[in-house]
Design an enzyme around this catalytic site. Structure first.
Site, short mmCIF file in Angstrom:
data_model
loop_
_atom_site.label_atom_id
_atom_site.label_comp_id
_atom_site.label_asym_id
_atom_site.label_seq_id
_atom_site.Cartn_x
_atom_site.Cartn_y
_atom_site.Cartn_z
N SER A 85 99.10 41.89 13.98
CA SER A 85 98.26 40.72 13.71
C SER A 85 97.28 40.39 14.82
O SER A 85 96.27 39.75 14.58
CB SER A 85 99.14 39.51 13.43
OG SER A 85 99.97 39.24 14.54
N HIS B 236 99.81 41.70 7.12
CA HIS B 236 98.37 42.01 7.14
C HIS B 236 98.04 43.34 6.46
O HIS B 236 96.88 43.77 6.48
CB HIS B 236 97.85 42.04 8.58
CG HIS B 236 97.82 40.70 9.24
ND1 HIS B 236 96.70 39.92 9.30
CD2 HIS B 236 98.82 39.98 9.82
CE1 HIS B 236 96.98 38.78 9.93
NE2 HIS B 236 98.27 38.81 10.26
N LYS C 29 97.80 36.05 3.30
CA LYS C 29 96.67 36.89 3.69
C LYS C 29 95.91 37.34 2.42
O LYS C 29 94.98 36.69 2.02
CB LYS C 29 97.14 38.12 4.48
CG LYS C 29 98.06 37.88 5.68
CD LYS C 29 97.82 36.71 6.52
CE LYS C 29 98.63 36.69 7.79
NZ LYS C 29 99.32 35.45 8.06
#
Lengths: 395, 84
Positions: A184, A212, A243
């Site tokens: 991240s 992610h 996300k």
């Protein structure tokens, strides 16, 4: 003064001093939806700090699904799923996720952090060993602490080092190796094929945090397992909907036994209210979009390539990023703060990542590229970065 | 430099992601080598694995330089020897 209150006062005074010095860029007031442009404190800015990579947080079909769900179910189920029951929407999302990651079962949580932390906390116990990549997310480290397991760390993305750590801990039978799929703070991708090989060699369980990676990497957005051709092979996959889906919530996908164990023993699941149904409905719509509107994923990568190539050409240090999550490495606390001030003043909503969140020599501005950024947005942003970079003296 | 010192420096170098040749005894673990508590704890765990010593995490607050870490190992070795 009570020592607890003294501690709070130190935090308060530090934050207030930063605000007074114009160095506080956290919790800024947003007066518009999370899109490529936002209204921040009355001013239009280009949003470059969020993880709403595909722009689904405000996609009409997502909003429509969430609206229909709020009209049918209201905001809440009135308590935890264990006590107050579960809706067919919760079950539908869990089934959808299991298919997405080719696992037997999944469980969803109201937030990604509490999901990862909670799942790990009940998977490992005092007699077990958790081995973390050095750059794993805070929720993983928190879960490891809560579990009471022994913990070890292998150097970032160094699978030879993982092999060494596992070789030196052969006497411990219950081993859980954990890595983020996309890191991240740095945006680089885990070496999953080697990690898988090493974990299997030592009979360790492999857990992946897809926060992610999900919806972002892999040909159809099915994350690191698809990107590396390891679909259906990873023992445990956790992640978040904050996300790619632009929502909130978390999940763990695994065998039916693992999921049942979490469902019946994990305190952060058992003692939390159910994820709000409008959120669940919006997330289901985001999964549909991933299949029905692949142009968003394509645009995300086109934008990422354009922006990163131009920034590198200008001489910026983008670290090891291979994804839309991009650090602009500055490696100096004061210069990073100054850079953030210039960006903010010129209409770029970015965020400085400072010590102690990262080491002093690792301070940076972290950016999230979006599918909904226009070429004009990115060109304008690059010009402002160029100006700021020259003023600060990093290019 | 003893074999133990050499092995210890290899461990410190691996965790701080430097070449062993770059490590000198007077280097500060946190400021010069960029260690944090997570990496510091991992160094102690690797010392324990490599040299068969019990090294408590709480000792981390008492070692500041490479030399401190080497001295800690020497003391632990002596204690282990005396205990035999």
């Amino acid at each position: 003064m009570n020592v607890i209150l003294e501690k709070c006062k130190v935090t308060y005074d530090t934050a207030e001093a930063l605000k007074a010095g114009g160095k506080y860029f956290y919790h800024r007031l947003i007066q518009s939806p999370c899109e490529n442009h936002v209204i921040c404190e009355g001013r239009e800015m280009i949003m470059m700090a969020c993880n709403n990579y595909l722009g689904f947080a405000t996609h009409p079909k997502v909003k429509e699904a969430a609206t229909a769900a709020v009209n049918k179910y209201g905001m809440s189920t009135g308590g935890s799923r264990l006590i107050c029951g579960t809706t067919e929407m919760h079950l539908k999302l869990e089934e959808r996720l299991a298919k997405f990651y080719q696992t037997e079962a999944t469980i969803i949580f109201p937030s990604g952090y509490q999901c990862v932390m909670g799942s790990i906390s009940v998977l490992a116990g005092k007699q077990d060993l958790i081995i973390n990549d050095y750059l794993n997310h805070a929720s993983i480290l928190e879960g490891a602490i809560l579990s009471g397991a022994k913990t070890r760390t292998f150097m970032h993305n160094d699978m030879e080092d993982l092999d060494d750590v596992l070789s030196s801990t052969k006497n411990i039978p219950g081993k859980l190796v954990i890595g983020d799929s996309v890191f991240s703070m740095d945006g680089d991708i885990i070496n999953l094929p080697e990690m898988y090989k090493v974990a299997k060699k030592h009979d360790a369980l492999l857990m992946l945090d897809e926060a992610h990676g999900m919806g972002v990497i892999g040909e159809t957005g099915r994350g690191a397992p698809e990107y590396f051709g390891l679909q259906g092979k990873i023992d445990i996959i956790s992640g978040t909907f904050s996300k790619f889906a632009g929502a909130i919530g978390g999940f763990t996908a695994s065998t039916k036994e693992v999921v049942s164990h979490i469902r019946h023993t994990c305190r952060s699941y058992l003692f939390s209210a159910a994820p709000p149904v409008p959120q669940v409905a919006g997330i289901l719509a985001a999964f549909d979009l991933l299949d029905e509107e692949p142009q968003w994923l394509q645009r995300l990568w086109e934008n990422t390539r354009f922006f990163t190539e131009e920034m590198k050409r200008l001489g910026f240090d983008l670290g090891f990023s291979k994804t839309p999550c991009n650090p602009i490495m500055i490696r100096d606390q004061e210069k990073t703060i100054r850079m953030n001030q210039i960006l903010h003043a010129n209409g770029i909503f970015a965020i400085a990542i400072l010590f102690p969140a990262v080491a002093m020599k690792e301070t940076r501005i972290r950016l999230g590229i979006m599918a909904t950024h226009t070429r004009e947005d990115l060109e304008k942003a690059i010009e402002i970065f160029k100006k700021a970079g020259k003023e600060v003296g990093i290019i | 430099m003893t074999n133990i010192d050499e092995e210890a420096i290899k461990i410190i170098a691996k965790v701080s992601q430097k070449n062993p040749g770059e490590i000198t005894n007077n280097m500060k673990l946190f400021e010069d080598l960029g260690l944090d508590s997570m990496k510091g704890t991992e160094i102690l765990a690797r010392f324990a694995d490599k040299f068969g010593l019990e090294v408590e995490d709480s000792i981390l607050g008492k070692i500041f330089t490479v030399n401190d870490a080497l001295n800690l190992l020497k003391k632990k070795q002596q204690k282990k020897g005396a205990g035999k």
